[in-house]
Scaffold this motif. Structure first.
Motif, PDB file in Angstrom:
ATOM      1  N   PHE A 117       0.810  -1.221   0.000  1.00 31.10           N
ATOM      2  CA  PHE A 117       0.000   0.000   0.000  1.00 31.10           C
ATOM      3  C   PHE A 117       0.840   1.267   0.000  1.00 31.10           C
ATOM      4  O   PHE A 117       2.018   1.280   0.376  1.00 31.10           O
ATOM      5  CB  PHE A 117      -0.922   0.015   1.231  1.00 31.10           C
ATOM      6  N   THR A 136      -5.513   5.509   1.927  1.00 30.73           N
ATOM      7  CA  THR A 136      -4.590   4.419   1.621  1.00 30.73           C
ATOM      8  C   THR A 136      -5.104   3.659   0.410  1.00 30.73           C
ATOM      9  O   THR A 136      -6.276   3.270   0.361  1.00 30.73           O
ATOM     10  CB  THR A 136      -4.456   3.461   2.815  1.00 30.73           C
ATOM     11  N   GLY A 138      -3.957   0.415  -2.235  1.00 32.34           N
ATOM     12  CA  GLY A 138      -3.000  -0.676  -2.370  1.00 32.34           C
ATOM     13  C   GLY A 138      -3.596  -1.861  -3.080  1.00 32.34           C
ATOM     14  O   GLY A 138      -4.618  -1.754  -3.768  1.00 32.34           O
ATOM     15  N   SER A 144       0.657  -8.226  -4.035  1.00 34.07           N
ATOM     16  CA  SER A 144       1.265  -7.551  -2.883  1.00 34.07           C
ATOM     17  C   SER A 144       2.687  -8.044  -2.632  1.00 34.07           C
ATOM     18  O   SER A 144       3.402  -7.473  -1.804  1.00 34.07           O
ATOM     19  CB  SER A 144       0.433  -7.788  -1.619  1.00 34.07           C
TER      20      SER A 144
END
Length: 331
Positions: A117, A136, A138, A144
């Motif tokens: 993020f 935020t 992400g 990820s």
């Protein structure tokens, strides 16, 4: 000769007065770079919330663009006269089940998951309370790179690799809007030669990653308490501040706090929003109990926080415990 001597003395006096005024003027604040590492290795464990890392930079008030200051003061939950700072962060968190030796994890255990993020935020400090609003953005899932990161790290240190990352949550963009207010209910007071303060807080977050409302408090005791609101942490957590203003060459304090959250959604337990994935039945009330210490030496602050987190899902056998180390630099 007398005229020349008088003029010379007058010039020296003027320079001395000017220097004294400059010395009396408050020095401009500085931006702060922070590095935060959270891991259950501090509790000799490797499950649940197992790792988090964040790099963050917070500007000084005078470096915040005027349009962002106007935006912060326009927000109904910000104080119109507060000093406004901007915050930028990049981070990653990862979650694993209790038994990481299973190639096909138990359906009653927490799913494997990661979150990469970036965060942009505004912080308004009135001197008596701190308002923080952040956005935020992400991605959850293989994008990820949490599984790759953990496998690389475990391989580098010779630790066993987790075997169930194939069953992690699927790729999904993540969005969190969050607001918190910390209040200096008891501003720094002298007690037995030390300084004490007490800061309750409340806030809320909405998005497809987290939905929650939180409330809690923190108490600090030490000497030369810096102008801050406690050490920074990765959300959801006790709120802190990446920025700090030293009040002496060296300062130190211990702190204790609690944060309670009423949770409507936690993607890392509820699973993906738009498609089927692993999931478990979450607890709707979760508490963090924090104990820690911080030391500030001129332009550097080092802190350690030990966190006890209550059970987050119904089949979780016990509470989670992990540590957080944060290092911040003013420059």
């Amino acid at each position: 000769m007398k005229t020349t001597t008088f003029a010379y003395l007058a010039l020296l006096a003027a320079l001395g007065t000017s220097g004294a005024q400059a010395a009396d003027e408050p020095r401009p604040e500085k931006g702060t770079l922070g590095i935060l590492f959270e891991n259950d290795w501090f509790n000799n464990a490797d499950h649940n919330y197992t790792n988090g890392i964040e790099i963050t930079y917070t500007t000084a008030p005078q470096d915040t663009p005027e349009w962002l200051v106007d935006t912060a003061h326009w927000l109904p939950f910000f104080t119109a006269t507060s000093d406004v700072r901007t915050r930028y962060a990049l981070g990653q968190t990862m979650f694993t089940p209790l038994d990481t030796t299973l190639a096909n994890p138990s359906l009653t255990d927490r799913p494997y998951a990661g979150f990469l993020f970036g965060t942009f935020g505004l912080a308004g400090d009135s001197g008596t309370h701190l308002d923080q609003f952040q956005i935020t953005i992400g991605v959850v899932g293989p994008m990820s790179i949490a599984g790759d990161t953990q496998s690389w790290l475990h391989g580098a240190i010779g630790d066993a690799k987790s075997k169930g990352w194939h069953y992690q949550l699927r790729n999904e963009p993540g969005l969190i809007l969050q607001y918190e207010r910390s209040i200096k209910l008891i501003p720094p007071k002298s007690i037995l030669g030390l300084i004490f303060d007490f800061e309750p807080h409340y806030g809320a977050a909405v998005g497809n990653v987290y939905d929650f409302a939180n409330i809690g408090a923190m108490a600090r005791l030490g000497f030369n308490l810096p102008g801050d609101y406690g050490p920074m942490r990765i959300d959801p957590s006790l709120p802190g501040s990446n920025f700090f203003e030293p009040t002496g060459g060296i300062s130190a304090y211990i702190f204790a706090g609690v944060d309670g959250r009423a949770i409507g959604r936690n993607i890392f337990l509820d699973g993906n929003t738009f498609e089927h994935s692993r999931s478990v039945s979450k607890m709707n009330l979760v508490y963090d109990y924090d104990l820690g210490a911080a030391v500030t030496f001129h332009a550097v602050r080092l802190s350690y926080t030990y966190v006890i987190r209550s059970r987050e899902f119904k089949t979780q056998p016990a509470m989670s415990k992990f540590g957080a180390m944060a290092l911040s630099f003013r420059f």
